[in-house]
Design an enzyme around this catalytic site. Structure first.
Site, PDB file in Angstrom:
ATOM      1  N   ILE A   1       0.868  -1.164   0.000  1.00  0.00           N
ATOM      2  CA  ILE A   1       0.000   0.000   0.000  1.00  0.00           C
ATOM      3  C   ILE A   1       0.910   1.219   0.000  1.00  0.00           C
ATOM      4  O   ILE A   1       1.900   1.273   0.733  1.00  0.00           O
ATOM      5  CB  ILE A   1      -0.961   0.014   1.214  1.00  0.00           C
ATOM      6  CG1 ILE A   1      -1.834   1.282   1.191  1.00  0.00           C
ATOM      7  CG2 ILE A   1      -0.223  -0.130   2.536  1.00  0.00           C
ATOM      8  CD1 ILE A   1      -2.914   1.308   2.265  1.00  0.00           C
ATOM      9  N   SER A   2       0.602   2.166  -0.860  1.00  0.00           N
ATOM     10  CA  SER A   2       1.479   3.326  -1.023  1.00  0.00           C
ATOM     11  C   SER A   2       1.545   4.170   0.243  1.00  0.00           C
ATOM     12  O   SER A   2       0.656   4.115   1.102  1.00  0.00           O
ATOM     13  CB  SER A   2       0.986   4.206  -2.182  1.00  0.00           C
ATOM     14  OG  SER A   2       1.081   3.528  -3.400  1.00  0.00           O
ATOM     15  N   ALA A   3       2.588   4.981   0.321  1.00  0.00           N
ATOM     16  CA  ALA A   3       2.730   5.923   1.432  1.00  0.00           C
ATOM     17  C   ALA A   3       1.637   6.982   1.352  1.00  0.00           C
ATOM     18  O   ALA A   3       1.170   7.332   0.271  1.00  0.00           O
ATOM     19  CB  ALA A   3       4.110   6.574   1.390  1.00  0.00           C
TER      20      ALA A   3
END
Length: 321
Positions: free
Chosen positions: A155-157
């Site tokens: 999951i992206s930052a």
């Protein structure tokens, strides 16, 4: 090129250095928020289509503005060089952890204070959808860092989510249709659904069936649960490279993994007047913003250099690419 002691700080091919970030790595050193002449970088809202041919001087600036001060006034660099090294966002992350950042709203407020989020609407949506519901148990949800979610996916930052939401904001108005390719645990798809509302459609496509099922469970615990129940938000298991033609065309398309080239199926499913945000490249990647004009022609520009996991088949992803 032989190693130079300043190579961890400066690019040798451009006077502009990389900022912002990527899905699981954000290449940035605090000193890279100033020009090599010691002056603040220009407004990062401008798109830069040319690079300087001559290398910048190797001498570091004797004095530089605070990285926080520079970032708060201009936090996006366009068409920048990709560097390795320590991330300023990683330093922010450690700073936030040090002051006990443990709430979703506080995470968003810190991103706003650093200039990462500028839109009040995006801030409101990210406060509404609690990131903690979309990361694995035991993972610190509110630090500005990507997280492993299993199956060689991440999951992206938060800062990347904020950037992509702002880039797509005008195409996520109530009643519009949005597609999230590589929807993972469902976080950004849920944000899309809140923005387009019950009269719109938010569609997530994830090629790992277990993640698709998990994302439905996550959304059911979130503020987007009514939209999932009503049907304006849906998650599908499939090859995101093919889009989801059943609900096309889309005003907004987001791709959460790096393609070798922009898939034609996604271009075809982008509505005239719509926008796609997609990382493109292999070793060196750029976050590309693709606008489809009303006559069907495309306008493409690079927003920033990034590093994402590859957009590939399910089998290749499970093998580790």
């Amino acid at each position: 090129m032989p190693h130079h002691p300043l190579s961890n700080y400066y690019s040798f091919t451009s006077s502009v250095l990389v900022a912002c970030g990527c899905r699981y790595r954000t290449p940035l050193h605090p000193t890279s928020l100033v020009s090599l002449a010691g002056r603040p970088l220009p407004s990062l809202r401008l798109y830069h289509y040319r690079r300087r041919r001559s290398p910048p001087p190797l001498s570091p600036p004797r004095s530089a503005p605070s990285p926080c001060a520079v970032l708060s006034s201009c936090c996006r660099l366009s068409k920048t060089n990709f560097l390795t090294g320590n991330s300023f966002f990683s330093r922010m992350e450690r700073s936030w952890a040090g002051i006990g950042l443990n709430k979703n709203k506080a995470m968003v407020e810190h991103l706003k204070s650093y200039g990462v989020i500028r839109s009040n609407k995006v801030a409101e949506v990210m406060e509404t959808i609690d990131r903690a519901l979309f990361v694995p148990d035991g993972t610190p949800p509110y630090v500005d860092s990507p997280m492993q979610i299993g199956y060689n996916a991440t999951i992206s930052a938060p800062h990347m989510h904020g950037m992509c939401l702002e880039l797509l904001e005008n195409h996520l108005q109530p009643g519009m249709h949005a597609l999230d390719v590589g929807s993972g645990t469902g976080y950004l798809t849920a944000c899309f659904a809140i923005m387009v509302g019950p009269q719109g459609r938010a569609v997530g496509v994830e090629h790992i069936p277990e993640l698709a099922a998990e994302s439905v469970n996550n959304i059911q615990k979130s503020a987007a649960a009514p939209l999932l129940k009503e049907g304006s938000l849906s998650i599908h298991s499939g090859d995101g490279r093919l889009g989801w033609p059943e609900l096309a065309p889309y005003d907004a398309i987001h791709v959460g993994a790096a393609a070798a080239e922009i898939p034609q199926a996604l271009i075809d499913q982008l509505k005239p007047g719509g926008r796609m945000v997609i990382p493109v490249g292999n070793v060196y990647q750029d976050l590309k913003v693709v606008d489809k004009k009303m006559d069907g022609s495309l306008s493409v520009h690079d927003e920033t250099s990034v590093r994402y996991v590859p957009l590939t088949s399910r089998e290749a992803q499970l093998r580790g690419y």
